[in-house]
Design a protein around this motif. Structure first.
Motif, PDB file in Angstrom:
ATOM      1  N   GLU A 168       0.820  -1.223   0.000  1.00 33.06           N
ATOM      2  CA  GLU A 168       0.000   0.000   0.000  1.00 33.06           C
ATOM      3  C   GLU A 168       0.849   1.266   0.000  1.00 33.06           C
ATOM      4  O   GLU A 168       0.443   2.278  -0.561  1.00 33.06           O
ATOM      5  CB  GLU A 168      -0.957   0.011   1.193  1.00 33.06           C
ATOM      6  CG  GLU A 168      -2.165  -0.889   1.014  1.00 33.06           C
ATOM      7  CD  GLU A 168      -3.021  -0.525  -0.207  1.00 33.06           C
ATOM      8  OE1 GLU A 168      -3.073   0.646  -0.600  1.00 33.06           O
ATOM      9  OE2 GLU A 168      -3.622  -1.454  -0.781  1.00 33.06           O
ATOM     10  N   SER A 540      -6.076  -3.432   3.472  1.00 37.49           N
ATOM     11  CA  SER A 540      -5.526  -2.120   3.122  1.00 37.49           C
ATOM     12  C   SER A 540      -5.884  -1.074   4.170  1.00 37.49           C
ATOM     13  O   SER A 540      -5.066  -0.224   4.518  1.00 37.49           O
ATOM     14  CB  SER A 540      -6.075  -1.654   1.779  1.00 37.49           C
ATOM     15  OG  SER A 540      -5.790  -2.583   0.774  1.00 37.49           O
ATOM     16  N   THR A 544      -3.396   1.961   5.622  1.00 34.28           N
ATOM     17  CA  THR A 544      -3.374   3.247   4.909  1.00 34.28           C
ATOM     18  C   THR A 544      -3.484   4.458   5.831  1.00 34.28           C
ATOM     19  O   THR A 544      -3.129   5.561   5.424  1.00 34.28           O
ATOM     20  CB  THR A 544      -4.489   3.322   3.838  1.00 34.28           C
ATOM     21  OG1 THR A 544      -5.743   3.028   4.451  1.00 34.28           O
ATOM     22  CG2 THR A 544      -4.230   2.343   2.714  1.00 34.28           C
TER      23      THR A 544
ATOM     24  N   GLU B 168      -9.051  -0.590  -4.891  1.00 32.55           N
ATOM     25  CA  GLU B 168      -8.872  -0.962  -3.478  1.00 32.55           C
ATOM     26  C   GLU B 168      -9.949  -1.935  -3.000  1.00 32.55           C
ATOM     27  O   GLU B 168      -9.678  -2.767  -2.141  1.00 32.55           O
ATOM     28  CB  GLU B 168      -8.866   0.288  -2.590  1.00 32.55           C
ATOM     29  CG  GLU B 168      -7.549   1.047  -2.615  1.00 32.55           C
ATOM     30  CD  GLU B 168      -6.364   0.207  -2.168  1.00 32.55           C
ATOM     31  OE1 GLU B 168      -6.511  -0.710  -1.347  1.00 32.55           O
ATOM     32  OE2 GLU B 168      -5.252   0.484  -2.686  1.00 32.55           O
ATOM     33  N   SER B 540      -5.220   5.664  -1.641  1.00 36.60           N
ATOM     34  CA  SER B 540      -5.880   4.498  -1.038  1.00 36.60           C
ATOM     35  C   SER B 540      -6.591   4.871   0.259  1.00 36.60           C
ATOM     36  O   SER B 540      -7.691   4.391   0.539  1.00 36.60           O
ATOM     37  CB  SER B 540      -4.856   3.403  -0.733  1.00 36.60           C
ATOM     38  OG  SER B 540      -4.160   3.037  -1.875  1.00 36.60           O
TER      39      SER B 540
END
Lengths: 562, 562
Positions: A168, A540, A544, B168, B540
């Motif tokens: 990521e 993710s 993030t 994503e 993201s």
């Protein structure tokens, strides 16, 4: 000295594989879960045990910035004396040291940081037997489970976090050339640089039962995304994380980095260092595993930070019907017994229609189901040695008190019994208690009874079960859910109910996979879709929030070859 | 009816390209920014203008759940009468309708949702001229800018959000088979399903100056990740978002979905519907662009939601030296003048060493620099027609009041003047005011003066400038920063300072790229690294908080071909 870039090259293939595994969600594991000699070598087991024994009653060798005195707060659920003393942390000094270490770590970049993280995990795996003893004697997990869940699986979860963080944080390339065509003249051309910047000092607050498995994802996700990490273990389970921090500091120093990128924050119980650190203005990331009470407090009060919590909830099993009744009972009995139900994923509420269920062994009334489950528990736990290996030991007095409270309540259909472990005669080992309650008795079963305590709840029908499931999980959260049914319609309804409730679902587990267990690189653990957690390990979303990407741009001339 | 899957197939190539562009960060754009006939066709411009004119003084044709009466709150900065009436929204009815629409939208899956979103953008682009007039007469942007920033670039930012959201939300595949080898027996095999579930009802709170450019990313990111979106425009700039919502509803209905997946929430100024919606228990996502005051309030109070804000700050230019003084002045004058400095990225604080700067035109004292900048502004804005095209009109009385206040303060080096637009004699058009202040006068320049108001701030040295830059941006935030220097050391120090401050940096912009502008698919806009925003458009992090991935698993037999 080995540079971070060199560590990246060393571990590049492993990291690539880990990224690929997290993308396909097929089976993959980097660290063998078998403690056998054929895997880890002839001497690994005795050497690990010696290393553990050598730590008992000593000052744990670790540097802590601004340390003030020592604390020895651990007590083995297996009854052996630990007496390990750790330097006590000072919040202000820890945060200051962490901040100071970050700029050079930022300059290393994502790949180098992932390389260093992979090297830390390699050395953690190299001390897996020592860590297994440390996990066993702080959490009460039986040795093999401590080796697997606290060792290999925790390392896999750590590597998974490294992989997701690396993937990521490199989605936006470090450099790019942007050329915008212009009518009748040369394109506008800009060279652009993107730099990953950590959010700030990170805090990992460990739990008593799974210090490594639940601690590693946050630790490694924060580290790889450019942050310094303060590790604050539960006072009852310091050693596994102290060893981890020790290894991390050793690797960081060898990589030419400030060892204070990872520090240990130990306190006497009740000093409240976790709350002090979590609300410090420079602490910008908090990972927490533990009670809903403190987790909710952190979410409400650590406002300067992004807060990833894994708390507790009402793990639920919906029993409708089965074509493998024996398998169902065996699987469920094991789920209730494994580590004495002290997993955040252990089922608590078993929803069974009061009219009974259809099985391959014929119709079973709810009473018969309860009796059959009790029999399955007795069968599983009949042999004391096997029982001890499955149950492990009771981690603390809180669990014991709840077990006593539940055992005294009406409706007990399987009473808790004491088990003796030959190897550890002072170990506190108990079999699960199961109670039968009615769906109307929601005051009892909507409370979380962490430990080996479950309820067979008689509902009006499977439809009623599904409604109760959705409502209770939506309101109180859950970390696991499962359903048993031979009906495609019921399974479909259960899947929809799980999506509405916001929880992961296992269906018809009758073999060697248990609802309590999730596999790194394939199963997400927890979800912010219900109140039991604000994160999933590891997707993710889990990484993030830990970094920013900052850009810089300037004009460049036309490329010579363009 | 066209199914979402069919829309996905129709737009698949575009979506693939958009995902690739967001990954490479090279130049790419999906929607032409030129309003020329050769691009959009002979009739597009007049047809768009007719469509806009036809809306004036009418009831805007849109269905709003639970609407109660109408509101007509817009006023053109160009002085023409608008008088468009919109149905007023009722928060409870809007949220209930949004919730009801979500389950079927969840079942569509990420690809189908992205296909529908791409179709919405296609039709928005088809009405780009009408939208440009709508943007011009609500924001005060000059027509060409309204066409570009409010049209094509906004659509690019929308498609970028679609691409990042699709990428994503599909990182974890919808299905996977997990097979764990077992010693001496068949592997354990599980089939696993992963479902993307929207976080909940989303709210987009639009701003007065860039309703589409700043509104589209949140709208499309939330929609593609499975949420219903309530769009609450600024009372001064309803029409561009009303047209957008109208188009979205039309496409959703044609795709067999509930049109209430996207609804319009209009109010009379001061009714506080944004606050009511943002704190509703079922509103789980809030996107906001506007003042720091309300943005900070949302962050503190919309606790049940994830809150993405883009607020305001102290955009800073560090002037150290240059080898293209003319280019610097021209570029800076344009940045200060474009849309009358009413961009969240317009520079406010120009830090110049009191000892002056070295340039290719010789040493310039700070006084000379100020005078040269004033001259450059006069040159840029000397021709009224060109001035009007650059400046646009003043969006509201708040900006006008600040302009008057600044103009009356000591140290004015370029006074604001009135400009007349031949086409719109009642338009409110003003040139920028520039003041000279001292670094010690931080009470003046650490306040945000949104509009065409800038300060030449005399600092002790470039090092002092960099310190001021880092401190002020860290404390007050910024959405843009730039540096001019011929020294590699100063540029390096500026890059480090920008990383410390947490802001994107432009270096030595002297040509056709301006610090106020960011390009979709390449430049991030805003960053949660400083107090001016909690999100970047669009990375993201901007999308991963908008959905959950929920898993389901069950045993499967060995594959026949395995």
């Amino acid at each position: 000295m080995t540079t971070p870039a060199e560590y990246y090259e060393t571990h590049r293939e492993l990291l690539d594989k880990a990224i690929e595994a997290a993308a396909t969600r097929e089976y993959w594991s980097a660290y063998p879960e078998s403690p056998s000699k054929s895997v880890y070598g002839e001497d690994a087991a005795p050497a690990g045990e010696r290393a553990f024994q050598a730590l008992l009653g000593t000052d744990f060798p670790i540097e802590v910035p601004g340390a003030t005195g020592t604390a020895a707060t651990e007590r083995s659920p297996y009854g052996i004396a630990l007496g390990i003393r750790y330097p006590k942390g000072d919040p202000a000094a820890l945060v200051a040291a962490a901040r100071a270490a970050m700029p050079a770590w930022r300059a290393v970049g994502p790949q180098g940081r992932a390389g260093v993280a992979a090297e830390i995990l390699r050395r953690i795996n190299g001390r897996i037997f020592e860590l297994a003893h440390a996990v066993q004697h702080t959490t009460g997990q039986a040795f093999v489970m401590a080796f697997q869940a606290g060792g290999a699986h925790a390392q896999d979860r750590g590597l998974e976090a490294v992989a997701v963080a690396l993937a990521e944080s490199t989605r936006i390339p470090a450099t790019a050339v942007w050329g915008k065509p212009q009518r009748g003249t040369d394109p506008l051309r800009l060279a652009k640089t993107s730099t990953v910047v950590g959010r700030g000092v990170a805090l990992v607050i460990g739990c008593n039962t799974f210090p490594t498995w639940n601690g590693y994802p946050g630790l490694f996700a924060s580290l790889v995304t450019g942050n310094a990490v303060i590790v604050k273990p539960h006072p009852g389970a310091v050693l596994p994380l102290a060893i981890t921090v020790q290894i991390a500091r050793e690797v960081l120093a060898e990589a030419g980095q400030d060892a204070n990128l990872v520090t240990l924050a130990v306190e006497e119980p009740g000093e409240g260092i976790a709350a002090t650190l979590a609300t410090h203005r420079d602490v910008r990331i908090v990972d927490f595993t533990g009670s809903s009470e403190f987790g909710n407090w952190l979410e409400a009060n650590a406002r300067q930070a992004v807060v990833y919590t894994e708390k507790s909830g009402l793990n639920t099993v919906i029993v409708d019907s089965t074509d493998d009744y024996k398998g169902l009972l065996r699987n469920l009995a094991f789920s209730l017994s494994l580590y004495s139900g002290q997993m955040c994923t252990t089922p608590q509420n078993l929803l069974v229609p009061s009219g009974g269920i259809e099985t391959d062994a014929g119709h079973r009334s709810v009473e018969e189901f309860g009796a059959d489950l009790a029999t399955a528990l007795d069968k599983l736990l009949g042999d004391p040695k096997r029982a001890a290996g499955t149950l492990g030991a009771i981690v603390n007095d809180g669990v014991l008190a709840r077990l006593t409270e539940a055992g005294g309540a009406p409706g007990v259909i399987h009473a808790s019994a004491t088990v003796t472990d030959e190897g550890f005669p002072s170990a506190t080992i108990r079999t699960p208690v199961v109670l039968r309650v009615d769906a109307a008795d929601e005051k009892t079963y909507t409370r979380e009874w962490f430990g080996p305590i479950s309820f067979v709840i008689a509902t009006g029908s499977t439809r009623h079960s599904l409604e109760l499931f959705t409502e209770t999980v939506r309101d109180h959260g859950a970390l696991s859910a499962s359903v048993y049914s031979t009906s495609p319609e019921v399974l479909e309804a259960a899947r929809e109910a799980a999506l509405e409730a916001g929880v992961h679902l296992s269906q018809n587990l009758t073999g060697g996979v248990f609802v309590n267990q999730t596999a790194a690189f394939s199963d997400l653990h927890g979800t912010p879709a219900n109140p039991a957690a604000t994160a999933s390990l590891s997707d993710s979303h889990f990484v993030t929030g830990r970094f920013f990407t900052l850009q810089s741009r300037h004009h460049v001339a036309e490329q010579a070859d363009a």
